[in-house]
Enzyme design. Structure first.
Site, PDB file in Angstrom:
ATOM      1  N   GLY A  89      33.494 -15.204  -1.232  1.00  0.00           N
ATOM      2  CA  GLY A  89      33.006 -15.851  -0.005  1.00  0.00           C
ATOM      3  C   GLY A  89      32.496 -17.239  -0.351  1.00  0.00           C
ATOM      4  N   ARG A  90      31.623 -17.736   0.511  1.00  0.00           N
ATOM      5  CA  ARG A  90      31.121 -19.094   0.296  1.00  0.00           C
ATOM      6  C   ARG A  90      30.456 -19.239  -1.071  1.00  0.00           C
ATOM      7  NH1 ARG A  90      29.602 -17.546   5.539  1.00  0.00           N
ATOM      8  NH2 ARG A  90      30.042 -19.017   7.219  1.00  0.00           N
ATOM      9  N   ILE A  91      29.587 -18.281  -1.413  1.00  0.00           N
ATOM     10  CA  ILE A  91      28.834 -18.405  -2.670  1.00  0.00           C
ATOM     11  C   ILE A  91      29.774 -18.175  -3.862  1.00  0.00           C
ATOM     12  CG2 ILE A  91      26.873 -17.528  -4.014  1.00  0.00           C
ATOM     13  CD1 ILE A  91      25.571 -16.778  -1.275  1.00  0.00           C
ATOM     14  N   THR A 114      23.764 -11.271  -8.056  1.00  0.00           N
ATOM     15  CA  THR A 114      22.864 -12.046  -7.187  1.00  0.00           C
ATOM     16  C   THR A 114      23.155 -11.723  -5.719  1.00  0.00           C
ATOM     17  OG1 THR A 114      24.405 -13.911  -7.410  1.00  0.00           O
ATOM     18  CG2 THR A 114      22.430 -13.989  -8.750  1.00  0.00           C
ATOM     19  N   SER A 115      23.762 -10.559  -5.494  1.00  0.00           N
ATOM     20  CA  SER A 115      24.133 -10.185  -4.131  1.00  0.00           C
ATOM     21  C   SER A 115      23.090  -9.230  -3.543  1.00  0.00           C
ATOM     22  CB  SER A 115      25.535  -9.581  -4.214  1.00  0.00           C
ATOM     23  OG  SER A 115      25.748  -8.626  -3.262  1.00  0.00           O
ATOM     24  N   ARG A 116      23.308  -7.938  -3.710  1.00  0.00           N
ATOM     25  CA  ARG A 116      22.335  -6.938  -3.288  1.00  0.00           C
ATOM     26  C   ARG A 116      22.334  -5.834  -4.336  1.00  0.00           C
ATOM     27  NH1 ARG A 116      20.657 -10.273  -0.320  1.00  0.00           N
ATOM     28  NH2 ARG A 116      20.369 -10.161   1.925  1.00  0.00           N
ATOM     29  N   GLU A 151      13.374  -3.076  -3.651  1.00  0.00           N
ATOM     30  CA  GLU A 151      12.575  -4.262  -3.984  1.00  0.00           C
ATOM     31  C   GLU A 151      11.252  -4.188  -3.245  1.00  0.00           C
ATOM     32  OE1 GLU A 151      15.027  -7.680  -3.176  1.00  0.00           O
ATOM     33  OE2 GLU A 151      16.572  -7.009  -4.547  1.00  0.00           O
ATOM     34  N   HIS A 194      14.650 -11.664  -6.910  1.00  0.00           N
ATOM     35  CA  HIS A 194      15.382 -12.036  -5.691  1.00  0.00           C
ATOM     36  C   HIS A 194      15.075 -13.481  -5.259  1.00  0.00           C
ATOM     37  CE1 HIS A 194      17.377 -10.185  -1.870  1.00  0.00           C
ATOM     38  NE2 HIS A 194      17.707 -11.455  -2.019  1.00  0.00           N
TER      39      HIS A 194
HETATM   40  C1  GLV Z   1      19.026 -13.461   0.555  1.00  0.00           C
HETATM   41  O1  GLV Z   1      19.189 -12.562  -0.185  1.00  0.00           O
HETATM   42  C2  GLV Z   1      19.904 -13.757   1.648  1.00  0.00           C
HETATM   43  O2  GLV Z   1      20.691 -12.889   2.048  1.00  0.00           O
HETATM   44  O3  GLV Z   1      19.819 -14.867   2.162  1.00  0.00           O
END
Ligand code: GLV
Length: 323
Positions: free
Chosen positions: A159-161, A239-241, A270, A289
């Protein structure tokens, strides 16, 4: 008595100038703490009167809460992710849900790459080593890590990231693989990324970056079987979930050195406590996070959440609507 102004509830303290924008138009209330989420019972009370809420990833917006909110028309989440909101339940009640993508893309990609470098070059361990006064001498293999440049990166979720991470990796001369629900032929050309099925990506990558959103079909996408396919010299970055990766399986894989290391910004539950087994492993860099956590980006996200809320509540199309 008919209300003259619609009511908004904001679930965390935000900068005054951001709240002021909403106050010009709406009657606003907010949870006046920055450090802890609004307690469920407080939110439950506040949502009963609210026409719109500006929510955070820490607020679980579910059917029970939505049932208590007869006036609610918009939930504007200050995040790109929206797994904290039961979308089907919102849809059933004609509640619009908005999110804040784009403004956090580059910032989150920076953090992803920083975590990758920190893990592979053992930065946290090295800094701790100095603080503990353990440095005796420069030595040939002291805190030796892994090269990043010219290695193979596998991106799960282009995706974008994911795309922004690919651009950074290209600057490090890396070979780029990706796995995505849909093939992205245009991006394959422009970013120089090669599509692989998940198993092949895991087998061939030196760095696996998990950047796919949490959905029913991505829950535990990376489990024991998938980890067993990775190279023993490979590093996993998430760095997602948290729930996209099976934490117990990851712990075992790291402990048994089936993979070399992991950089984790997200966790199953979390906030994780210091007693969480994963964060004590020497081959793990764990952070709380903070993917999009720069002052500039968080202000931009807050303003975008406000834009979405204002537009949707005044009958216009919000900038980013999830449902
Ligand atoms: C942070 O985790 C977001 O989804 O922006």
């Amino acid at each position: 008595m008919e209300r003259t102004r619609m009511k908004i509830y904001i679930t965390r303290r935000l900068p005054e100038e951001v709240i002021a924008r909403l106050q010009e138009v709406f009657e606003c209330k907010w949870w006046d703490r920055e450090d802890i989420p609004v307690p469920r019972d407080v939110l439950f009370n506040e949502i009963q009167e609210a026409d719109g809420i500006l929510s955070m990833v820490t607020d679980s917006i579910d059917s029970e809460l939505l049932d208590a909110a007869p006036r609610l028309r918009v939930v504007s989440n200050m995040a790109v992710g929206f797994d904290n909101i039961q979308l089907e339940e919102a849809k059933k009640r004609n509640v619009i849900v908005c999110n804040t993508p784009d403004v956090l893309t580059e910032t989150t990609a920076d953090l992803t790459f920083a975590l990758l470098l920190a893990t592979s070059r053992r930065l946290v361990e090295s800094a701790t080593f100095l603080k503990n006064d353990e440095w005796q001498s420069w030595s040939p293999f002291l805190l030796a890590g892994l090269d990043v440049h010219h290695k193979t990166m596998g991106i799960i979720g282009l995706g974008r990231i994911g795309q922004a991470v690919a651009r950074r990796a290209a600057g490090f001369g890396m070979k780029l693989l990706y796995f995505n629900r849909n093939r992205r032929l245009a991006d394959e050309q422009s970013l120089g990324v090669e599509y692989k099925d998940l198993a092949t990506l895991l087998q061939e990558s030196d760095f696996v970056c998990v950047l796919t959103p949490l959905k029913e079909d991505t829950y535990h996408l990376i489990g024991e079987q998938e980890l067993s396919l990775m190279k023993s010299t490979a590093v996993l970055i998430n760095t997602s979930r948290g729930p996209v990766v099976d934490e117990e399986a990851l712990y075992e894989a790291l402990k048994k050195k089936l993979i070399w290391g992991a950089g984790l910004d997200v966790f199953d539950n979390e906030p994780v406590r210091a007693s969480h087994p994963l964060i004590h492993l020497p081959n793990v860099v764990a952070i709380p996070h903070i993917g999009s956590a720069t002052v500039e980006t968080r202000v931009a996200m807050a303003n975008l959440a406000v834009d979405n809320l204002m537009l949707a509540l005044t009958g216009k199309a919000p900038k980013y609507r999830v449902c």
